[in-house]
Design an enzyme around this catalytic site. Structure first.
Site, PDB file in Angstrom:
ATOM      1  CG  ASP A  24      11.621   3.428   4.505  1.00  0.00           C
ATOM      2  OD1 ASP A  24      11.871   3.237   5.714  1.00  0.00           O
ATOM      3  OD2 ASP A  24      10.594   4.022   4.114  1.00  0.00           O
ATOM      4  CB  ALA A  36       0.257   2.484   4.063  1.00  0.00           C
ATOM      5  N   GLY A  37       3.263   3.813   5.328  1.00  0.00           N
ATOM      6  CA  GLY A  37       4.301   3.560   6.334  1.00  0.00           C
ATOM      7  C   GLY A  37       4.981   2.209   6.175  1.00  0.00           C
ATOM      8  CG  LEU A  38       3.036  -0.980   5.396  1.00  0.00           C
ATOM      9  CD1 LEU A  38       2.056  -2.019   4.865  1.00  0.00           C
ATOM     10  CD2 LEU A  38       3.496  -1.383   6.797  1.00  0.00           C
ATOM     11  N   GLY A  39       6.921   1.383   3.532  1.00  0.00           N
ATOM     12  CA  GLY A  39       8.148   1.483   2.728  1.00  0.00           C
ATOM     13  C   GLY A  39       7.945   1.206   1.254  1.00  0.00           C
ATOM     14  CB  SER A  40       5.051   1.758  -0.974  1.00  0.00           C
ATOM     15  OG  SER A  40       4.906   2.140  -2.292  1.00  0.00           O
ATOM     16  CB  SER A  41       8.596   5.477  -2.059  1.00  0.00           C
ATOM     17  OG  SER A  41       9.005   5.756  -0.748  1.00  0.00           O
ATOM     18  N   PRO A  59       0.838  -1.206   0.000  1.00  0.00           N
ATOM     19  CG  PRO A  59      -0.504  -1.408   1.907  1.00  0.00           C
ATOM     20  CD  PRO A  59       0.628  -2.047   1.196  1.00  0.00           C
TER      21      PRO A  59
HETATM   22  C1  MEV Z   1      10.014   6.130   7.553  1.00  0.00           C
HETATM   23  O1  MEV Z   1       9.856   4.770   7.196  1.00  0.00           O
HETATM   24  C2  MEV Z   1      10.810   6.233   8.830  1.00  0.00           C
HETATM   25  C3  MEV Z   1      11.079   7.653   9.336  1.00  0.00           C
HETATM   26  O2  MEV Z   1      11.925   7.495  10.480  1.00  0.00           O
HETATM   27  C4  MEV Z   1      11.755   8.519   8.312  1.00  0.00           C
HETATM   28  C5  MEV Z   1      13.178   8.082   8.001  1.00  0.00           C
HETATM   29  O3  MEV Z   1      13.823   7.430   8.798  1.00  0.00           O
HETATM   30  O4  MEV Z   1      13.635   8.445   6.909  1.00  0.00           O
HETATM   31  C6  MEV Z   1       9.802   8.325   9.794  1.00  0.00           C
END
Ligand code: MEV
Length: 326
Positions: free
Chosen positions: A156, A108-113, A105
């Site tokens: 990521d 969504a915080g799951l590292g898609s990019s 997704p």
């Molecule tokens: C993003 O997956 C994690 C953050 O700590 C940003 C980063 O480390 O670049 C929010």
């Protein structure tokens, strides 16, 4: 002939945001993948098709969308950057047809990019006969991540490239860790899209305004992650759960949680999770709950009843991989 690469998504078990300020974070690769296929073409166009609802062509600096209108540029530009950074490294000048199939997704915080950038770099290398080293893939995908996130820590790309569970420290790279026990997690997706770059910026503004308050929280998060590493290694999931709860509190204190995430964390704990926290940049996106097998159904149901999408996911040990398809 075309080259294909796949790279896994990630969840951060401890230390997101604080990792931007030099503290360690623990991150785990999960069984959800971005897949990128690459083929040359005999002009200078980079055409990107995707299952994300966006496709279009880049000719020099000009972007022509096929699907998704001008909004497609924001999503596809990092893929163009990743592919051209790889071409430059290879000293190749070629147009490319890139096809993306991603299960991860977006926003969504799951590292898609990160996973997409890593898979793109690996696939371009593979197409031109080069297996980039892991270190090279991480470095070459950084420019694309900078476009998406502003000032990312690099966590990521590091996990999508390496897989497994790693401790990541900015400018010091990665340390893989062995965890004896399985970490039984449920992800709760709020479905609320957000920008990692904006959230990282918001934390910086808060820190600039209240350095004497925020800096000790950053240090505390560093101690927490160090303790969490030891706890994971020893297999004490109960203690790890407690640390997750504290970690969520610290993330709330720096302003990156929201009502939905807080609610999911509370309902998951009420339903029997050993601990829960937001994962990734916050502000929406996903949370994770440490869910003993016996409680798994109940916790998933509680997240669903609260309006989220529960996703049961497992660790994967392999990071990016690439192959040729004739
Ligand atoms: C993003 O997956 C994690 C953050 O700590 C940003 C980063 O480390 O670049 C929010």
């Amino acid at each position: 002939m075309k080259a294909i690469a796949s790279a896994p998504a990630k969840i951060i078990l401890a230390g997101e945001h604080f990792v931007v300020y030099g503290e360690p974070a623990i991150v785990m690769a999960i069984d959800c993948y971005a897949k990128v296929s690459v083929k040359d073409r005999n002009d200078n166009v980079i055409h990107i098709a995707s299952n994300l609802g966006f496709s279009g062509s880049f000719k020099g600096n000009r972007f022509q969308p096929d699907h998704g209108g001008l909004g497609a540029h924001k999503i596809l530009e990092p893929i163009r950057i990743a592919s051209q950074t790889a071409l430059k490294e290879l000293k190749e000048e070629s147009g490319l047809n890139i096809v993306i199939k991603s299960e991860i997704p977006v926003a969504a915080g799951l590292g898609s990019s990160g996973a997409l950038a890593v898979a793109t770099v690996a696939a371009v290398g593979k197409f031109f006969g080069v297996n980039f080293t892991k270190e090279k893939i991480v470095n070459l995908s950084f420019e694309a991540e900078r476009f998406v996130h502003g000032k990312p820590s690099g966590i990521d790309q590091a996990i999508s490239t390496n897989g497994g569970i790693i401790v990541y420290k900015k400018n010091q790279g990665i340390t893989p860790i062995k965890v004896k026990k399985k970490i039984p997690l449920i992800i709760g997706n709020t479905g609320e899209l957000r920008s990692t770059g904006d959230l990282v910026k918001a934390v910086k503004i808060k820190r600039d305004r209240f350095p004497k308050i925020i800096d000790p929280l950053i240090k505390t998060a560093g101690h927490l992650t160090t303790k969490a590493i030891k706890t994971l290694k020893s297999g004490d999931l109960t203690k790890f759960g407690e640390l997750m709860n504290i970690n969520h509190g610290l993330l709330s204190a720096i302003g990156v949680s929201n009502k939905t995430l807080d609610n999911f964390v509370h309902v998951a704990i009420e339903a029997g999770a050993l601990g829960a926290k937001l994962t990734g940049a916050g502000g929406g996106g996903c949370m994770i709950a440490l869910s003993p097998l016996k409680k798994r159904k109940k916790i998933a149901k509680a997240i669903k009843n609260a309006g989220g999408t529960p996703i049961i996911s497992s660790k994967v040990d392999e990071g990016v991989k690439s192959w040729i398809q004739k």
